[in-house]
Design an enzyme around this catalytic site. Structure first.
Site, PDB file in Angstrom:
ATOM      1  N   ASP A  53     102.784  27.547  78.658  1.00 26.82           N
ATOM      2  CA  ASP A  53     101.906  26.828  79.602  1.00 26.82           C
ATOM      3  C   ASP A  53     102.632  25.912  80.582  1.00 26.82           C
ATOM      4  OD1 ASP A  53      99.699  28.096  78.598  1.00 26.82           O
ATOM      5  OD2 ASP A  53      99.000  26.413  77.399  1.00 26.82           O
ATOM      6  N   LYS A  65      97.581  34.489  78.141  1.00 25.69           N
ATOM      7  CA  LYS A  65      96.706  34.201  76.998  1.00 25.69           C
ATOM      8  C   LYS A  65      95.406  33.575  77.497  1.00 25.69           C
ATOM      9  CE  LYS A  65      98.720  29.640  75.940  1.00 25.69           C
ATOM     10  NZ  LYS A  65      97.514  28.808  76.140  1.00 25.69           N
ATOM     11  N   CYS A 110      98.196  23.989  72.567  1.00 26.92           N
ATOM     12  CA  CYS A 110      98.598  25.398  72.652  1.00 26.92           C
ATOM     13  C   CYS A 110      99.936  25.681  71.976  1.00 26.92           C
ATOM     14  CB  CYS A 110      98.624  25.848  74.116  1.00 26.92           C
ATOM     15  SG  CYS A 110      96.975  25.918  74.865  1.00 26.92           S
TER      16      CYS A 110
END
Length: 263
Positions: free
Chosen positions: A54, A164, A197
């Site tokens: 991310d 994702k 995450c």
């Protein structure tokens, strides 16, 4: 003449019109030993991957989605620097780099209400897919500015990209298949947010049998400090190991290159 056939050089057969050799190439071990918690670690770089989670505009850029909802992303600079310092030497050692970014479908067809609610708790229309003020980029949408790797980090042509749409990068994605085709046992975890995450992906990795190493100075979060403390504690005591990027870098071989294969 025999030709390699497989998804990666690490997982391939030798094939001709008359013969198939099912023996996979075996990489020579490339060990690296460094300080970690709860114990000193030795990893085999020939069976290790770096996972960058991310590090994208929506989570790291002042014009991204997190900043637009009032979260402070100004602390991301040291994380970017730490990850950037890892990339050249790990690539030189033959370690695959995998970029795992949140990238939802434009129609959000595979996102249930509970996932949408987590990003828009009052249903104000400011969650996943909503256009950002200024750029107009749809929040957390695949192939948009929002999902692009943030400035300061440069993916290489040989790197792997996985999109994702949950906290865990393993749910409903090809990440597990990719790691197995790369013959990876150990995964180095970097990125944001450490307690969300990153931790969700690391937890699933541990449950799937991967060796999980969280690089503490190469992760960050917009959550309170106690969330980071709890993440580090739980990784050390339940799921794997923690270490610093600098410790890992100091353990890399002076001269690195793609580990040679043993016939």
């Amino acid at each position: 003449m025999m030709t390699h056939l497989g998804p990666t050089p690490r997982n391939s057969w030798l094939v001709s019109a008359r013969e198939v050799d099912l023996r996979r190439p075996v990489s020579r071990p490339l060990p690296a030993t460094f300080e970690a918690q709860p114990q000193r670690l030795t990893v085999d770089l020939a069976r290790t991957a770096l996972l960058v989670i991310d590090m994208q505009n929506d989570f790291c850029h002042p014009g991204g989605w997190l900043a637009s909802i009032g979260l402070d992303v100004s602390g991301v600079g040291p994380v970017v620097d730490a990850i950037a310092s890892l990339l050249p030497p790990l690539r030189a050692a033959g370690v695959p780099v995998i970029w795992l970014n949140w990238g939802s479908r434009p129609d959000r067809a595979n996102l249930p209400p509970n996932v949408l609610h987590a990003y828009d708790i009052a249903a104000t229309g400011r969650g996943i897919g909503a256009p950002l003020a200024g750029s107009g980029s749809p929040a957390l949408q695949a192939c948009s500015w929002s999902a692009q790797v943030v400035a300061g980090l440069a993916p290489a042509d040989a790197d792997v990209h996985v999109a994702k749409h949950r906290m865990s990068g393993f749910f409903d994605t090809p990440l597990d298949s990719i790691l197995r085709n790369l013959c990876v046992d150990t995964v180095l975890f970097t990125g944001v947010n450490a307690d969300q995450c990153v931790l969700a992906t690391l937890t699933d990795a541990a449950c799937l049998g991967y060796d999980a190493v969280l690089l503490e100075d190469a992760v960050g979060t917009t959550s309170p400090e106690f969330c980071m403390q709890a993440t580090v504690y739980n990784v050390r005591h339940c799921f794997g190991f923690t270490a610093s990027a600098q410790s890992l870098l100091s353990a890399l071989p002076a001269e690195t290159g793609q580990p040679a294969s043993v016939p």
